[in-house]
Design an enzyme around this catalytic site. Sequence first.
Site, PDB file in Angstrom:
ATOM      1  N   LYS A  44       0.812  -1.196   0.000  1.00 23.53           N
ATOM      2  CA  LYS A  44       0.000   0.000   0.000  1.00 23.53           C
ATOM      3  C   LYS A  44       0.862   1.269   0.000  1.00 23.53           C
ATOM      4  CE  LYS A  44      -3.295  -2.287   3.093  1.00 23.53           C
ATOM      5  NZ  LYS A  44      -3.822  -2.247   4.497  1.00 23.53           N
ATOM      6  N   ASP A 102       7.638   3.078  -1.985  1.00 27.56           N
ATOM      7  CA  ASP A 102       7.835   4.152  -1.024  1.00 27.56           C
ATOM      8  C   ASP A 102       9.222   4.069  -0.399  1.00 27.56           C
ATOM      9  OD1 ASP A 102       7.017   1.759   0.104  1.00 27.56           O
ATOM     10  OD2 ASP A 102       6.021   2.679   1.803  1.00 27.56           O
ATOM     11  N   ASP A 105      14.489  -1.108   1.736  1.00 27.64           N
ATOM     12  CA  ASP A 105      15.120  -1.400   3.018  1.00 27.64           C
ATOM     13  C   ASP A 105      16.179  -2.491   2.775  1.00 27.64           C
ATOM     14  OD1 ASP A 105      15.511  -1.952   5.745  1.00 27.64           O
ATOM     15  OD2 ASP A 105      13.435  -1.585   6.234  1.00 27.64           O
ATOM     16  N   LYS A 133      17.057   3.253   2.239  1.00 21.49           N
ATOM     17  CA  LYS A 133      17.903   3.074   3.434  1.00 21.49           C
ATOM     18  C   LYS A 133      19.039   2.130   3.075  1.00 21.49           C
ATOM     19  CE  LYS A 133      14.575   3.321   7.287  1.00 21.49           C
ATOM     20  NZ  LYS A 133      13.877   2.489   8.280  1.00 21.49           N
ATOM     21  N   PHE A 154      12.873   5.112  12.054  1.00 19.38           N
ATOM     22  CA  PHE A 154      11.515   4.600  11.857  1.00 19.38           C
ATOM     23  C   PHE A 154      10.669   5.719  11.254  1.00 19.38           C
ATOM     24  CE2 PHE A 154       8.687   1.091  13.535  1.00 19.38           C
ATOM     25  CZ  PHE A 154       7.637   1.419  12.686  1.00 19.38           C
ATOM     26  N   ASP A 161       3.502   3.486   6.898  1.00 26.70           N
ATOM     27  CA  ASP A 161       2.676   3.281   8.090  1.00 26.70           C
ATOM     28  C   ASP A 161       3.474   2.730   9.268  1.00 26.70           C
ATOM     29  OD1 ASP A 161       3.069   0.585   7.008  1.00 26.70           O
ATOM     30  OD2 ASP A 161       1.499  -0.028   8.418  1.00 26.70           O
ATOM     31  N   ARG A 167      -0.338   6.805   7.392  1.00 24.04           N
ATOM     32  CA  ARG A 167      -0.121   6.842   5.939  1.00 24.04           C
ATOM     33  C   ARG A 167      -0.596   8.159   5.335  1.00 24.04           C
ATOM     34  NH1 ARG A 167       1.164   1.558   4.088  1.00 24.04           N
ATOM     35  NH2 ARG A 167       0.129  -0.141   5.182  1.00 24.04           N
TER      36      ARG A 167
END
Length: 182
Positions: A44, A102, A105, A133, A154, A161, A167
Amino acid sequence: MLNDIETVLVSEEEIDNITDRIATQINEDYKNTNKKLVLICILKGSLMFTCELMKKIHLPVELDFMKVSSYGSGYMSSGQINIHLDLRREDLSDADFIIIEDIVDSGNTLSRLTSYLRARGANSVKTCTLLDKPSRREVDFVPDYCGMQIPDKFVVGFGLDYDEKYRNLPFVGVLKPEIYTK
Ligand code: PRP
């Protein structure tokens, strides 16, 4: 919601500048393609980034959605990915795909998804992420288009989210540690 945010990491203005820059690059890179250009929004988290970016792409584009998950390399062998929502297309050879995320990682999701689409015969596959990241990487993966490299904080907002919340924030912020440690 705002009280849960420690700092704004990427402001609305910075997001606007990022989408300007990346869309300009995409407009240039694909101006001569004779294939369909398909943006794949990965649900999402990339919903808001995809919306903002596609408004600034002036070429004809199609929009598709996928929902996927991948586990760390210790859990599943490399190359595997869980597809919860797949493309409703049989023939991928007539299209150039840009996967929009988005955040990158570990890199597992985008590296595996890229391999999956190439194996299905996509004419070309590139990747685009708002945030990266690099310090969290588990596989050798570099996105083709990247909004901003960020430290290992974070982050929530603009699609990202924590426990399905935040979000809808219009910026990317760092969540206060007490929110996710309580
Ligand atoms: C996030 C993000 C990527 C993935 C990146 O999705 O949107 O899809 O994790 O992580 P990786 O580089 O370690 O593979 P998430 O599973 O949180 O789902 P969501 O977008 O629905 O929140």
